[in-house]
Design a protein around this motif. Structure first.
Motif, PDB file in Angstrom:
ATOM      1  N   GLN A  15       0.811  -1.208   0.000  1.00 51.39           N
ATOM      2  CA  GLN A  15       0.000   0.000   0.000  1.00 51.39           C
ATOM      3  C   GLN A  15       0.850   1.267   0.000  1.00 51.39           C
ATOM      4  N   SER A  16       2.119   1.147   0.358  1.00 52.49           N
ATOM      5  CA  SER A  16       2.991   2.323   0.372  1.00 52.49           C
ATOM      6  C   SER A  16       3.528   2.654  -1.009  1.00 52.49           C
ATOM      7  N   VAL A  17       3.457   1.704  -1.955  1.00 49.27           N
ATOM      8  CA  VAL A  17       3.992   1.946  -3.296  1.00 49.27           C
ATOM      9  C   VAL A  17       2.962   1.725  -4.403  1.00 49.27           C
ATOM     10  N   VAL A  18       1.746   1.351  -4.023  1.00 48.06           N
ATOM     11  CA  VAL A  18       0.646   1.188  -4.974  1.00 48.06           C
ATOM     12  C   VAL A  18      -0.489   2.093  -4.506  1.00 48.06           C
ATOM     13  N   GLY A  66       5.495   6.684  -3.957  1.00 42.52           N
ATOM     14  CA  GLY A  66       5.883   6.189  -2.641  1.00 42.52           C
ATOM     15  C   GLY A  66       7.368   6.239  -2.350  1.00 42.52           C
ATOM     16  N   PHE A  67       8.179   6.628  -3.339  1.00 42.35           N
ATOM     17  CA  PHE A  67       9.628   6.663  -3.150  1.00 42.35           C
ATOM     18  C   PHE A  67      10.157   8.089  -3.245  1.00 42.35           C
ATOM     19  N   ARG A  68      11.095   8.434  -2.367  1.00 45.79           N
ATOM     20  CA  ARG A  68      11.819   9.704  -2.400  1.00 45.79           C
ATOM     21  C   ARG A  68      10.882  10.904  -2.538  1.00 45.79           C
ATOM     22  N   LYS A  69       9.845  10.944  -1.733  1.00 45.69           N
ATOM     23  CA  LYS A  69       8.879  12.038  -1.816  1.00 45.69           C
ATOM     24  C   LYS A  69       9.541  13.390  -1.569  1.00 45.69           C
ATOM     25  N   ASP A  70      10.497  13.414  -0.656  1.00 46.01           N
ATOM     26  CA  ASP A  70      11.191  14.660  -0.358  1.00 46.01           C
ATOM     27  C   ASP A  70      11.953  15.170  -1.575  1.00 46.01           C
ATOM     28  N   LEU A  71      12.584  14.263  -2.292  1.00 49.05           N
ATOM     29  CA  LEU A  71      13.343  14.636  -3.481  1.00 49.05           C
ATOM     30  C   LEU A  71      12.420  15.099  -4.602  1.00 49.05           C
ATOM     31  N   GLN A  72      11.277  14.459  -4.732  1.00 48.42           N
ATOM     32  CA  GLN A  72      10.289  14.883  -5.736  1.00 48.42           C
ATOM     33  C   GLN A  72       9.896  16.347  -5.516  1.00 48.42           C
ATOM     34  N   LEU A  73       9.570  16.667  -4.271  1.00 52.50           N
ATOM     35  CA  LEU A  73       9.131  18.023  -3.945  1.00 52.50           C
ATOM     36  C   LEU A  73      10.268  19.030  -4.109  1.00 52.50           C
ATOM     37  N   GLU A  74      11.464  18.624  -3.740  1.00 50.58           N
ATOM     38  CA  GLU A  74      12.626  19.505  -3.876  1.00 50.58           C
ATOM     39  C   GLU A  74      12.862  19.865  -5.340  1.00 50.58           C
ATOM     40  N   LEU A  75      12.804  18.888  -6.207  1.00 48.51           N
ATOM     41  CA  LEU A  75      13.015  19.134  -7.628  1.00 48.51           C
ATOM     42  C   LEU A  75      11.909  20.016  -8.208  1.00 48.51           C
ATOM     43  N   ALA A  76      10.674  19.762  -7.793  1.00 42.35           N
ATOM     44  CA  ALA A  76       9.556  20.575  -8.275  1.00 42.35           C
ATOM     45  C   ALA A  76       9.719  22.029  -7.841  1.00 42.35           C
TER      46      ALA A  76
END
Length: 323
Positions: free
Chosen positions: A30-33, A250-260
């Motif tokens: 459930q954390s990645v789907v 579900g992976f590297r959410k912090d990095l996703q937001l940082e890049l955005a």
């Protein structure tokens, strides 16, 4: 490699996959789907869109050998396309040809894909053909090229571990492409086996398509590769509109937001549906860190994560036998 092979073998076990579908999102999946229904995944997409992140949506499923099941998968994808349009979501479609009849009949598969691509084209929605294992690679490319004669909203994936990847990326340079490392077990005759060889080829493919191609989706969670890409596009004055960083739900959410926040285009690969087991096991096979991520939510921290996931797979098998 032994750990990777273990999880890939689990991903290909149809008995366990069937059991997983019956018992829901267990073992941390459930954390990645993003859910099992369109309604659930819409909510996940909307939350990501609100953070400035686009999505590519995958109705999970593969290796279908029954025509009715392939037709049902087609109808589900068509419904997802309608939902994206009606809900005005920033999202597009990812699909696997083997879910839509590639292993049944090539013409049947083509007709299903034509209907999906045609509907998506009406709404200006892009459709990405996910590539699978080597034996399905060329048939999938053949269908893609045939559809591209009629539609301009199709693209595909280049897998860096294949020896032929450089030829493929040159052949498809005018397409929107996602560049990945590769997630299936392949022989040394067709694929690199060493991680360093794969990483080097991955970077070379990314650079080639950024310099010569249409639009590049760079699928990685590796901050070192992301840093390299940032330097490369700045050095060669490649506009941010020509590429995106793509990561898994579900992976590297912090990095996703940082890049955005830094102004880069970010797209999250959002999987959903009941046939989640094979996808989940391949994510565990890719990186040891993934095992820790998905198991810590459902197992005691003192539990050995490998044994925990293996026990979970065994449990699914036992549940199936009892039925």
């Amino acid at each position: 490699m032994a750990l990777r092979d273990f999880f890939i073998s689990l991903s290909e076990n149809q008995t366990l996959s069937n059991a997983a579908g019956q018992y829901g999102l267990k073992l941390g999946a459930q954390s990645v789907v993003a859910g099992t229904t369109i309604e659930e995944v819409i909510e996940s997409i909307r939350k990501l869109n609100e953070q400035g992140i686009s999505c590519t949506v995958d109705n999970l499923g593969e290796y279908v050998t029954d025509e009715s099941e392939a037709t049902q998968a087609k109808e589900e994808i068509l419904a997802m396309i309608e939902a994206i349009q009606v809900e005005e979501l920033d999202a597009h479609i990812s699909l696997k040809p083997s879910q839509l009849g590639l292993d049944i009949d090539i013409d049947f598969c083509y007709d299903n894909l034509y209907e999906i691509v045609e509907r998506a084209h009406e709404y200006g929605i892009f459709v990405n053909f996910d590539m699978e294992d080597y034996k399905r690679l060329q048939p999938s490319f053949d269908i893609l090229e045939e559809l591209a004669k009629s539609f301009d909203n199709v693209g595909t994936v280049i897998q860096a571990y294949f020896h032929r990847a450089k030829d493929d990326i040159e052949n498809f340079k005018d397409y929107r492409l996602r560049v990945v490392k590769g997630a299936y077990k392949e022989s040394e005759e067709v694929a690199y086996q060493d991680k360093l060889d794969i990483d080097i080829n991955f970077i070379e493919l990314i650079e080639y398509h950024l310099a010569h191609g249409h639009f590049t989706s760079i699928a990685t969670h590796d901050h070192n590769i992301i840093k390299h890409v940032k330097y490369y596009v700045e050095q060669y004055d490649i506009p941010k509109e020509k590429f995106e960083f793509q990561m898994l739900y579900g992976f590297r959410k912090d990095l996703q937001l940082e890049l955005a926040r830094e102004g880069y285009q970010v797209c999250v690969y959002v999987p959903y549906g009941k046939d989640w087991y094979g996808y989940f096991m391949r994510r565990l096979a890719e990186r040891p860190q993934n095992i820790s991520l998905v198991t810590k939510q459902v197992f005691n921290k003192k539990t050995n994560t490998l044994l925990a996931v293996a026990a979970g797979a065994y449990l699914l098998g036992r549940l199936t036998k009892k039925k």
